[in-house]
Design a protein around this motif. Structure first.
Motif, PDB file in Angstrom:
ATOM      1  N   GLN A  25     -10.667   8.392   5.434  1.00 40.11           N
ATOM      2  CA  GLN A  25     -11.997   7.781   5.350  1.00 40.11           C
ATOM      3  C   GLN A  25     -12.421   7.210   6.697  1.00 40.11           C
ATOM      4  O   GLN A  25     -13.562   7.389   7.130  1.00 40.11           O
ATOM      5  CB  GLN A  25     -12.015   6.685   4.283  1.00 40.11           C
ATOM      6  N   THR A  58      -6.284   1.262   9.896  1.00 34.62           N
ATOM      7  CA  THR A  58      -5.034   2.023   9.852  1.00 34.62           C
ATOM      8  C   THR A  58      -4.560   2.373  11.257  1.00 34.62           C
ATOM      9  O   THR A  58      -5.368   2.667  12.144  1.00 34.62           O
ATOM     10  CB  THR A  58      -5.180   3.317   9.028  1.00 34.62           C
ATOM     11  N   LEU A  72       0.317   7.389   0.198  1.00 30.86           N
ATOM     12  CA  LEU A  72      -0.837   8.237  -0.099  1.00 30.86           C
ATOM     13  C   LEU A  72      -2.131   7.469   0.073  1.00 30.86           C
ATOM     14  O   LEU A  72      -3.086   7.964   0.677  1.00 30.86           O
ATOM     15  CB  LEU A  72      -0.741   8.810  -1.512  1.00 30.86           C
ATOM     16  N   SER A  73      -2.184   6.219  -0.397  1.00 30.80           N
ATOM     17  CA  SER A  73      -3.417   5.458  -0.259  1.00 30.80           C
ATOM     18  C   SER A  73      -3.681   5.125   1.210  1.00 30.80           C
ATOM     19  O   SER A  73      -4.833   5.095   1.644  1.00 30.80           O
ATOM     20  CB  SER A  73      -3.386   4.195  -1.111  1.00 30.80           C
ATOM     21  N   GLU A  74      -2.631   4.888   1.989  1.00 28.10           N
ATOM     22  CA  GLU A  74      -2.813   4.637   3.424  1.00 28.10           C
ATOM     23  C   GLU A  74      -3.361   5.897   4.091  1.00 28.10           C
ATOM     24  O   GLU A  74      -4.242   5.818   4.947  1.00 28.10           O
ATOM     25  CB  GLU A  74      -1.510   4.216   4.073  1.00 28.10           C
ATOM     26  N   TYR A  75      -2.862   7.055   3.687  1.00 26.39           N
ATOM     27  CA  TYR A  75      -3.364   8.313   4.239  1.00 26.39           C
ATOM     28  C   TYR A  75      -4.828   8.519   3.856  1.00 26.39           C
ATOM     29  O   TYR A  75      -5.638   8.928   4.685  1.00 26.39           O
ATOM     30  CB  TYR A  75      -2.506   9.491   3.770  1.00 26.39           C
ATOM     31  N   GLN A  76      -5.176   8.213   2.612  1.00 22.95           N
ATOM     32  CA  GLN A  76      -6.568   8.331   2.172  1.00 22.95           C
ATOM     33  C   GLN A  76      -7.473   7.388   2.964  1.00 22.95           C
ATOM     34  O   GLN A  76      -8.590   7.749   3.338  1.00 22.95           O
ATOM     35  CB  GLN A  76      -6.689   8.039   0.669  1.00 22.95           C
ATOM     36  N   GLU A  77      -6.981   6.186   3.238  1.00 23.66           N
ATOM     37  CA  GLU A  77      -7.755   5.231   4.032  1.00 23.66           C
ATOM     38  C   GLU A  77      -7.953   5.765   5.451  1.00 23.66           C
ATOM     39  O   GLU A  77      -9.040   5.669   6.021  1.00 23.66           O
ATOM     40  CB  GLU A  77      -7.064   3.869   4.067  1.00 23.66           C
ATOM     41  N   MET A 106       0.852  -1.175   0.000  1.00 28.36           N
ATOM     42  CA  MET A 106       0.000   0.000   0.000  1.00 28.36           C
ATOM     43  C   MET A 106       0.894   1.233   0.000  1.00 28.36           C
ATOM     44  O   MET A 106       1.818   1.339   0.781  1.00 28.36           O
ATOM     45  CB  MET A 106      -0.890  -0.018   1.247  1.00 28.36           C
ATOM     46  N   SER A 107       0.626   2.158  -0.874  1.00 23.09           N
ATOM     47  CA  SER A 107       1.435   3.367  -0.944  1.00 23.09           C
ATOM     48  C   SER A 107       1.084   4.295   0.209  1.00 23.09           C
ATOM     49  O   SER A 107      -0.021   4.237   0.751  1.00 23.09           O
ATOM     50  CB  SER A 107       1.220   4.069  -2.281  1.00 23.09           C
TER      51      SER A 107
END
Length: 74
Positions: free
Chosen positions: A12, A55, A4-9, A1-2
């Motif tokens: 959310q 997360t 940025l995608s972890e931050y987006q998760e 998981m990148s």
């Protein structure tokens, strides 16, 4: 998981936690495991909702919310 995608998760999950508090729910129980946590909420009418939090940052976030809730005497 990148990153940025972890931050987006995280964003959310944070928004879902905030939404539960806005709807009048309070944290009733937390069950943690190696994958994350299940946070059980309850409102004044006795209705229950459960969110799965994955997360690490969102787990820290709900911990802070739980401490605030405890200090408020909820």
């Amino acid at each position: 998981m990148s990153p940025l995608s972890e931050y987006q998760e995280f964003l959310q999950e944070r928004d879902r936690l905030d939404f539960m508090f806005q709807k009048g729910y309070r944290i009733k129980n937390v069950v943690e495991n190696l994958s994350g946590a299940f946070v059980e909420f309850e409102n004044n009418e006795g209705e229950h909702e459960t969110l799965q939090i994955l997360t690490p940052d969102a787990r820290k976030y709900f911990s802070v919310l739980l401490l605030k809730q405890h200090k408020a005497g909820a």
